[in-house]
Design an enzyme around this catalytic site. Sequence first.
Site: not given
Length: 450
Positions: A212, A394
């Site tokens: 991430c 994302c």
Amino acid sequence: MKQHPPKTLSTHPQDSSRRRFLLGASAAPIAGTLALSLSSGKARATVKTSAHIVIAGSGLAGLAIANRLARDLDGARITIVDRKEMHNYQPGYTLVATGIWPVDKVVDRNIDLQPGGVDWVREMVAEFDPIGNAVITDTGKRIAYDYLVVATGVHLDYAQIEGMDVNRIGQDGMASVYHSHTAAEASWQAMETFRQKGGEALMTLPATALKCAGAPLKMTFMLDDRLRQVGSRAGSSINFHSALGNVFSVPRINDEVLSRWAALQIPVHFNSKLAAIDLGSRRATFVSPEGERTEQSYDFIHVVPPMRAPDAVRNSPLPWQEGGFAAGGWLEVDRQTLRHRRFPNVFGLGDINGTPRGKTAATVKKSAPLVAQNLVDVIAGREPSQQFDGYTSCPLLLREGSALLIEFDYDGKLTPSLPMIDPLQESYFAWLMKYRLLKPAYLAVAKGRV
């Protein structure tokens, strides 16, 4: 701990009606995708086999592949090796760490997500022996396999930062969203305390591969927003220190973020690596590539740890032996099939893979069905039929109620999947996906339904 409900969830009747309309509209394409996946999954024929498949890890990747193989194989023995009883929805950590979600929304039980009929060895893999086709657990148990799926995730290498103490996350102005669900909750406590008075904030980014990779950016945007909400932004500074020459690996997104930060008066210091932290005096030491060290005081700091492969993988024959992925000990897999390049009965899935991009839940969503099919192909005596393009996404939080939905592939090419979403245009829809829709989709992936 006081949780602050999002401004976007207004109680005004007209606004609530609008939100309900948008929620229904935004759920429609996802619901359609789920329905297609479920119906196509039911129609697939199973392959008969007595093979023993060991899955190292029970995060999203391990659970997704276990559920798919349990459905697609008839007679196989499937063993999951992982001690973790709790399953954390890690994509939700940034929502917890910025006061959007309560911490219990990111906590589930692994046993509720595993398929029936699997063997669950509640130990950790301490050693991989791909030459002998076995794994050895931390209690010394040797488990032989016919096929292996490595889904161990990453190791958060906080030890590379001198003076760092993960037990003090949330104290003395120090936050770190990655460590755990409790650390995410404590990080919000640190942010909440800081924003009441404001001051000097330092945000960091290491030079290693990250899971991430958008989380450090989200925390920066949301800190700015939280300060503005209470009127303390004008008397505060936010400085972002990147150990790299950028803040995001996709050039167009990197430029977009830098442009937005310039407008928000968030300066970026490139090639500035967090090397040490003095938690008591609230001072951080940054080092340049030339070794020059600079100390800076702070009232709030977000620590992002360097990341690498877990020792069990790094110290085995499985990682890359040369090239850029070797330093981190990342698993040596073919980037398209995700099959190990030297051990043909081994596959990698999730964050552990040494591939150009893709340490996100979205990567697992796209790649888990492909790896499952490729493994079934190999068991059936065929070559892997599926190829992965490196897809990841994302939802980049910009402020409460607004986000960018960024999707891209191995080559950094933007690959938007929803026609109504411009990846460089902020929207409430992208926020809504992150806030409301992605957790149910995540659980569907974990259960092998997507």
